[in-house]
Design an enzyme around this catalytic site. Structure first.
Site, PDB file in Angstrom:
ATOM      1  CB  SER A 164     -58.654 -40.011  49.248  1.00 22.43           C
ATOM      2  OG  SER A 164     -58.426 -41.126  50.088  1.00 22.43           O
ATOM      3  CE1 TYR A 190     -58.693 -43.465  45.394  1.00 23.14           C
ATOM      4  CE2 TYR A 190     -57.570 -43.599  47.518  1.00 23.14           C
ATOM      5  CZ  TYR A 190     -58.672 -43.248  46.765  1.00 23.14           C
ATOM      6  OH  TYR A 190     -59.767 -42.665  47.375  1.00 23.14           O
TER       7      TYR A 190
END
Length: 321
Positions: A164, A190
């Protein structure tokens, strides 16, 4: 980057268009988290091209509904379901054992959790890196023999690891990856997990490239999917992802567009025999900072970091090659 690899397509191309010219009849794929979001669009595109695709999900009912929808659309039973909960390593072992050594041509590690509250997996690992990386690490290693068996003359088997843009928020914190002693920050956690996804592709490719299996990381783009389940609407508005009326910001992709780079990584002729890359917008990513809000941070492709993460992953999961 004069030798940059690209598909030569718009970043907003649908996954179905990426795979359109490919005949995947007789080929097999596993897509984790393939019941919703970009996962189901990845399954749909591969199955439409003829592949037999296993949707690996923790919610069997959701997976069965997705498979039924795709099979009805195609008029053929090409999508099936396997039970897999990446936050419980025992189910990962069970899934890989059930698959065995059957040839596997494509493993797409698509499932993930984003910006959740501080929680821990069944194996006491921080939820984001535990699910997004360690679960997928164990799955990839467990299916390595199947992937080697899926390699064919002139055509490699491929592992696709979804990273990501969020990887820019954090490298791996080697001293405390699970937030045992430091304060938890959901976006940092994350980011760490997405850096791990990229480094896993580097490490896996290093070990299996010469055995006919390549691995690349993928940044799918900004897409509104169930991945945002832990984000309040107010937070998404504050980040500029949508306006007060809920209209999604320009630049976001549809799920079908978001699946396109994953599908290209799995089937693209331009990537045959090529691994250890970070891909975005249907192209090899540029270094971070060359273009606004895109590219890959150097630590996410660092070979030494990949080796260090591999050693940590073997220690954490108890599985050693």
């Amino acid at each position: 980057m004069t030798d940059r690899i690209t598909a030569g397509l718009s970043p907003y191309t649908d996954a179905a268009d990426v795979v359109e010219a490919h005949d995947l009849a007789g080929r097999t794929a596993i897509v984790t988290g393939g019941a919703t979001g970009i996962g189901i669009e990845t399954v749909r595109a591969l199955a439409a091209a003829g592949a037999e695709v296993t949707i690996a999900v923790r919610n069997r009912a959701s997976g069965e509904a997705a498979a039924a929808q795709i099979n009805a659309q195609l008029g053929a039973d090409r999508a099936s379901v396997g039970l897999l909960d990446l936050s419980d390593l025992s189910t990962v072992v069970a899934f890989a054992s059930a698959w065995g050594d059957k040839p596997l041509n494509m493993l797409i590690n698509n499932a993930g959790v984003m910006a959740c509250p501080q929680t821990y997996t069944a194996d006491d690992l921080e939820m984001q890196i535990g699910t997004n990386h360690f679960g997928h690490f164990l799955l990839g290693v467990g299916l390595a023999r199947a992937l080697m068996n899926g390699a064919e003359d002139g055509r490699s088997a491929r592992l696709v690891s979804l990273s990501s843009l969020g990887h820019r928020r954090s490298a791996i914190n080697w001293d405390d990856p699970h937030y045992r002693t430091r304060p938890y920050e959901k976006w940092e956690a994350y980011g760490q997990s997405k850096t791990a996804n990229a480094l896993f592709a580097v490490g896996f490719n290093e070990r299996f490239h010469d055995l006919g299996v390549t691995a690349n990381a993928v940044m799918p783009g900004g897409i509104m999917t169930p991945l945002q389940r832990h984000l309040p609407r107010e937070e998404m508005i504050a980040m500029g992802w949508m306006n007060d009326e809920g209209v999604v910001a320009q630049g976001f992709k549809t799920p079908a567009q978001g699946a396109s780079t994953s599908v290209w990584a799995a089937v693209g002729d331009e990537l045959e025999g090529v691994g250890g890359l970070y891909l975005e917008n249907l192209a090899q990513a540029l270094p971070w900072g060359v273009e606004p809000m895109s590219g890959v941070m150097p630590y996410a492709l660092d070979p030494e970091g990949a080796e260090r993460l591999w050693a940590l992953s073997e220690e954490t999961t108890g599985v050693k090659l």
